[in-house]
Design a protein around this motif. Structure first.
Motif, PDB file in Angstrom:
ATOM      1  N   LYS A  86       0.319  -1.287  -0.069  1.00  0.00           N
ATOM      2  CA  LYS A  86       0.213  -0.140   0.158  1.00  0.00           C
ATOM      3  C   LYS A  86       0.808   0.965   0.011  1.00  0.00           C
ATOM      4  O   LYS A  86       0.879   2.160  -0.324  1.00  0.00           O
ATOM      5  N   ASP A  87       1.615   1.345   0.342  1.00  0.00           N
ATOM      6  CA  ASP A  87       2.523   2.128   1.301  1.00  0.00           C
ATOM      7  C   ASP A  87       4.012   2.170   1.102  1.00  0.00           C
ATOM      8  O   ASP A  87       4.066   0.850   2.275  1.00  0.00           O
ATOM      9  N   LEU A  88       4.635   2.819   0.178  1.00  0.00           N
ATOM     10  CA  LEU A  88       6.213   2.584   0.948  1.00  0.00           C
ATOM     11  C   LEU A  88       7.141   3.790   1.537  1.00  0.00           C
ATOM     12  O   LEU A  88       6.437   4.776   0.228  1.00  0.00           O
ATOM     13  N   PHE A  89       7.763   4.667   2.431  1.00  0.00           N
ATOM     14  CA  PHE A  89       7.703   6.014   2.635  1.00  0.00           C
ATOM     15  C   PHE A  89       9.145   5.534   3.065  1.00  0.00           C
ATOM     16  O   PHE A  89       9.135   5.215   4.816  1.00  0.00           O
ATOM     17  N   VAL A  90      10.459   6.594   3.122  1.00  0.00           N
ATOM     18  CA  VAL A  90      11.381   6.765   3.444  1.00  0.00           C
ATOM     19  C   VAL A  90      11.398   7.776   3.820  1.00  0.00           C
ATOM     20  O   VAL A  90      10.783   8.766   3.066  1.00  0.00           O
ATOM     21  N   ARG A  91      11.694   8.060   5.422  1.00  0.00           N
ATOM     22  CA  ARG A  91      12.307  10.026   5.805  1.00  0.00           C
ATOM     23  C   ARG A  91      13.194  10.443   4.488  1.00  0.00           C
ATOM     24  O   ARG A  91      14.119   9.849   4.294  1.00  0.00           O
ATOM     25  N   ALA A  94      16.434   9.944   5.270  1.00  0.00           N
ATOM     26  CA  ALA A  94      17.399   9.125   5.559  1.00  0.00           C
ATOM     27  C   ALA A  94      17.023   7.670   3.779  1.00  0.00           C
ATOM     28  O   ALA A  94      17.299   7.488   3.648  1.00  0.00           O
ATOM     29  N   ARG A  95      16.473   8.888   2.911  1.00  0.00           N
ATOM     30  CA  ARG A  95      16.361   8.825   1.235  1.00  0.00           C
ATOM     31  C   ARG A  95      18.162   8.781   0.913  1.00  0.00           C
ATOM     32  O   ARG A  95      18.689   9.062   1.201  1.00  0.00           O
ATOM     33  N   ASN A  96      17.665   7.163  -0.173  1.00  0.00           N
ATOM     34  CA  ASN A  96      19.377   7.455  -1.090  1.00  0.00           C
ATOM     35  C   ASN A  96      20.452   6.893  -0.153  1.00  0.00           C
ATOM     36  O   ASN A  96      21.335   6.724   0.055  1.00  0.00           O
ATOM     37  N   GLN A  97      19.766   5.899   1.229  1.00  0.00           N
ATOM     38  CA  GLN A  97      21.109   5.207   2.272  1.00  0.00           C
ATOM     39  C   GLN A  97      20.127   4.042   1.866  1.00  0.00           C
ATOM     40  O   GLN A  97      20.524   3.444   3.332  1.00  0.00           O
ATOM     41  N   GLY A  98      19.623   3.636   1.485  1.00  0.00           N
ATOM     42  CA  GLY A  98      18.975   1.701   1.460  1.00  0.00           C
ATOM     43  C   GLY A  98      17.830   1.650   2.567  1.00  0.00           C
ATOM     44  O   GLY A  98      18.464   0.374   2.342  1.00  0.00           O
ATOM     45  N   ALA A  99      17.098   2.236   2.908  1.00  0.00           N
ATOM     46  CA  ALA A  99      16.048   1.940   3.387  1.00  0.00           C
ATOM     47  C   ALA A  99      15.193   1.300   2.890  1.00  0.00           C
ATOM     48  O   ALA A  99      14.424   0.293   2.576  1.00  0.00           O
ATOM     49  N   GLY A 100      15.037   2.210   1.696  1.00  0.00           N
ATOM     50  CA  GLY A 100      13.876   1.529   0.784  1.00  0.00           C
ATOM     51  C   GLY A 100      14.433   0.057   0.258  1.00  0.00           C
ATOM     52  O   GLY A 100      13.217  -0.879   0.183  1.00  0.00           O
ATOM     53  N   ARG A 101      15.299  -0.027  -0.289  1.00  0.00           N
ATOM     54  CA  ARG A 101      15.822  -1.170  -0.208  1.00  0.00           C
ATOM     55  C   ARG A 101      15.671  -1.733   0.407  1.00  0.00           C
ATOM     56  O   ARG A 101      15.173  -3.754   0.287  1.00  0.00           O
ATOM     57  N   ILE A 116       3.909 -16.738  -1.074  1.00  0.00           N
ATOM     58  CA  ILE A 116       3.563 -15.376  -1.456  1.00  0.00           C
ATOM     59  C   ILE A 116       4.147 -15.154  -2.679  1.00  0.00           C
ATOM     60  O   ILE A 116       5.609 -15.192  -2.784  1.00  0.00           O
ATOM     61  N   GLY A 117       3.393 -15.641  -3.963  1.00  0.00           N
ATOM     62  CA  GLY A 117       3.748 -15.160  -5.220  1.00  0.00           C
ATOM     63  C   GLY A 117       4.526 -13.812  -5.876  1.00  0.00           C
ATOM     64  O   GLY A 117       5.611 -14.236  -6.879  1.00  0.00           O
ATOM     65  N   ARG A 118       3.962 -12.810  -5.358  1.00  0.00           N
ATOM     66  CA  ARG A 118       4.381 -11.060  -5.725  1.00  0.00           C
ATOM     67  C   ARG A 118       3.899 -10.720  -4.906  1.00  0.00           C
ATOM     68  O   ARG A 118       3.693 -10.160  -3.858  1.00  0.00           O
ATOM     69  N   ILE A 119       4.478  -9.300  -5.542  1.00  0.00           N
ATOM     70  CA  ILE A 119       4.619  -7.964  -5.003  1.00  0.00           C
ATOM     71  C   ILE A 119       3.932  -6.990  -5.764  1.00  0.00           C
ATOM     72  O   ILE A 119       4.090  -7.278  -6.674  1.00  0.00           O
ATOM     73  N   ASP A 120       2.650  -6.445  -5.512  1.00  0.00           N
ATOM     74  CA  ASP A 120       1.598  -5.554  -6.637  1.00  0.00           C
ATOM     75  C   ASP A 120       1.746  -4.674  -5.755  1.00  0.00           C
ATOM     76  O   ASP A 120       1.359  -4.005  -4.509  1.00  0.00           O
ATOM     77  N   LEU A 121       2.031  -3.056  -6.525  1.00  0.00           N
ATOM     78  CA  LEU A 121       2.419  -1.863  -5.617  1.00  0.00           C
ATOM     79  C   LEU A 121       1.226  -1.581  -6.970  1.00  0.00           C
ATOM     80  O   LEU A 121       0.736  -1.005  -8.162  1.00  0.00           O
ATOM     81  N   THR A 122       1.123   0.011  -5.956  1.00  0.00           N
ATOM     82  CA  THR A 122       1.038   1.598  -7.132  1.00  0.00           C
ATOM     83  C   THR A 122       1.728   2.566  -5.976  1.00  0.00           C
ATOM     84  O   THR A 122       3.106   2.345  -5.231  1.00  0.00           O
ATOM     85  N   ALA A 130      10.185   8.000  -7.023  1.00  0.00           N
ATOM     86  CA  ALA A 130       9.807   6.472  -6.372  1.00  0.00           C
ATOM     87  C   ALA A 130       9.908   5.344  -7.408  1.00  0.00           C
ATOM     88  O   ALA A 130       9.832   4.299  -8.009  1.00  0.00           O
ATOM     89  N   ARG A 131       9.303   5.878  -9.280  1.00  0.00           N
ATOM     90  CA  ARG A 131       9.634   5.350 -10.241  1.00  0.00           C
ATOM     91  C   ARG A 131      10.466   4.908 -10.654  1.00  0.00           C
ATOM     92  O   ARG A 131      10.441   3.168 -11.048  1.00  0.00           O
ATOM     93  N   ARG A 132      10.994   5.735 -10.671  1.00  0.00           N
ATOM     94  CA  ARG A 132      12.919   5.437 -10.488  1.00  0.00           C
ATOM     95  C   ARG A 132      12.838   4.249  -9.697  1.00  0.00           C
ATOM     96  O   ARG A 132      13.789   3.081 -10.049  1.00  0.00           O
TER      97      ARG A 132
END
Length: 161
Positions: A86-91, A94-101, A116-122, A130-132
């Protein structure tokens, strides 16, 4: 930076509330009252179904750095469950430091270990970062679906029908 990810527990309510408030501002929503967010976080972390945790939190340097909010759906078309992110959010700090990954890796590991076969997201069409990020991870744009929402008066009308 070392990032630790875990499923949120009741002891993480304050951290969850803090990140929910920052997330609302990032997504151009009305400012959330921290006390209200804390009450909601406590409720979600105590009263929701324990079958699948809903929030994964990333911590870096002892501080909450990111959040993933998920749900598990049964079954997918291929009879495999799917995880909906539903949501992925990094403060911001802390962005570009590995938290999202680290959050995505944690979720992917959970999926693989639980059949669980897949992760769906928007993501929002304006959120180029986020798209990148998702493209770099190997996520493919799935053009067969259109995102729709029932809320407000439409939700009330449908409930009465």
């Amino acid at each position: 930076m070392a990032v630790d990810v875990r499923w949120a527990t009741t002891e993480d309510a304050a951290a969850l509330a803090t990140i929910l408030c920052e997330m609302a501002a990032h997504y151009r929503q009305a400012q959330l009252d921290h006390g209200r967010a804390l009450a909601a976080a406590r409720h979600w972390l105590t009263d929701e179904s324990p079958a699948y945790p809903h929030f994964a939190l990333a911590f870096a340097g002892g501080e909450v750095a990111g959040l993933a909010s998920v749900a598990i759906a049964h079954p997918g078309i291929d009879l495999e469950r799917l995880m909906f992110l539903k949501d992925l959010f990094v403060r911001e700090g802390a962005r570009n430091q590995g938290a999202g990954r680290a959050l995505i890796a944690f979720l992917a590991g959970h999926c693989l270990s639980h059949g669980i076969g897949r992760i769906d997201l928007t993501t929002e069409d304006w959120n180029d970062g986020a798209r990148r990020f998702y493209t770099q991870l190997g996520a493919e744009r799935h053009g067969q679906k259109i995102f729709l929402r029932l809320s407000g008066e439409a939700l009330k009308t449908v409930a009465k029908s």
